[in-house]
Scaffold this motif. Structure first.
Motif, short mmCIF file in Angstrom:
data_model
loop_
_atom_site.label_atom_id
_atom_site.label_comp_id
_atom_site.label_asym_id
_atom_site.label_seq_id
_atom_site.Cartn_x
_atom_site.Cartn_y
_atom_site.Cartn_z
N ALA A 6 0.82 -1.22 0.00
CA ALA A 6 0.00 0.00 0.00
C ALA A 6 0.86 1.27 0.00
N LEU A 9 1.43 3.27 -3.29
CA LEU A 9 0.39 4.06 -3.95
C LEU A 9 0.76 5.53 -3.95
N ASP A 11 -0.59 9.39 -4.93
CA ASP A 11 -1.68 10.26 -5.35
C ASP A 11 -1.05 11.42 -6.11
N PHE A 18 -4.45 8.32 -9.12
CA PHE A 18 -3.73 7.43 -8.22
C PHE A 18 -2.87 6.54 -9.09
N GLU A 19 -1.63 6.34 -8.69
CA GLU A 19 -0.69 5.57 -9.52
C GLU A 19 -0.04 4.47 -8.69
N LEU A 20 0.21 3.37 -9.37
CA LEU A 20 0.91 2.27 -8.73
C LEU A 20 1.76 1.59 -9.79
N LYS A 28 -3.28 2.98 -13.06
CA LYS A 28 -3.75 4.26 -12.55
C LYS A 28 -5.27 4.36 -12.54
N PHE A 58 -5.60 -3.28 -6.16
CA PHE A 58 -5.37 -1.87 -6.47
C PHE A 58 -6.58 -1.04 -6.03
N ILE A 61 -6.81 -0.82 -2.20
CA ILE A 61 -5.83 0.11 -1.62
C ILE A 61 -6.25 1.56 -1.85
N VAL A 62 -6.73 1.85 -3.06
CA VAL A 62 -7.15 3.22 -3.37
C VAL A 62 -8.35 3.61 -2.50
N SER A 65 -7.42 4.21 1.07
CA SER A 65 -6.70 5.47 1.26
C SER A 65 -7.67 6.67 1.19
#
Length: 100
Positions: A6, A9, A11, A18-20, A28, A58, A61-62, A65
């Motif tokens: 996490a 991640l 922002d 949001f990017e990973l 994203k 993903f 996690i987003v 958050s």
């Protein structure tokens, strides 16, 4: 067994997404922010093995958050809306009167 940390991640407020990083690609979720709401407009996940599992993680996690910031979520992306329908604990994050 999670594939994602996490802490990875990002922002990206400049690009409003949001990017990973996954392998050498970027997953994203594009968003727009209005008052106390965040509209999740587009999901992009690169072609990878176990793409579905990755997408689930993903999104989790987003959403976790966003939950910490105590703002409402409006999923305008069909994939994200479907995810929230399947995971009822995130329905509480929808603004009053929004049905998905």
């Amino acid at each position: 067994d999670t594939m994602i940390d996490a802490a990875e991640l990002v922002d990206n407020e400049f690009l409003r997404q949001f990017e990973l990083k996954i392998n050498d690609n970027l997953a994203k979720i594009e968003y727009s922010h209005q008052e106390r709401k965040i509209f999740l407009t587009k999901l992009f996940v690169p072609e990878i093995d176990n793409q579905e599992d990755f997408t689930e993680e993903f999104l989790t996690i987003v959403l976790e958050s966003i939950k910490e910031r105590n703002i409402n979520v409006v999923p305008t992306s069909p994939i994200i809306a479907k995810f929230i329908r399947r995971h009822r604990r995130y329905k509480a994050m929808l603004p009053v009167g929004i049905r998905i």
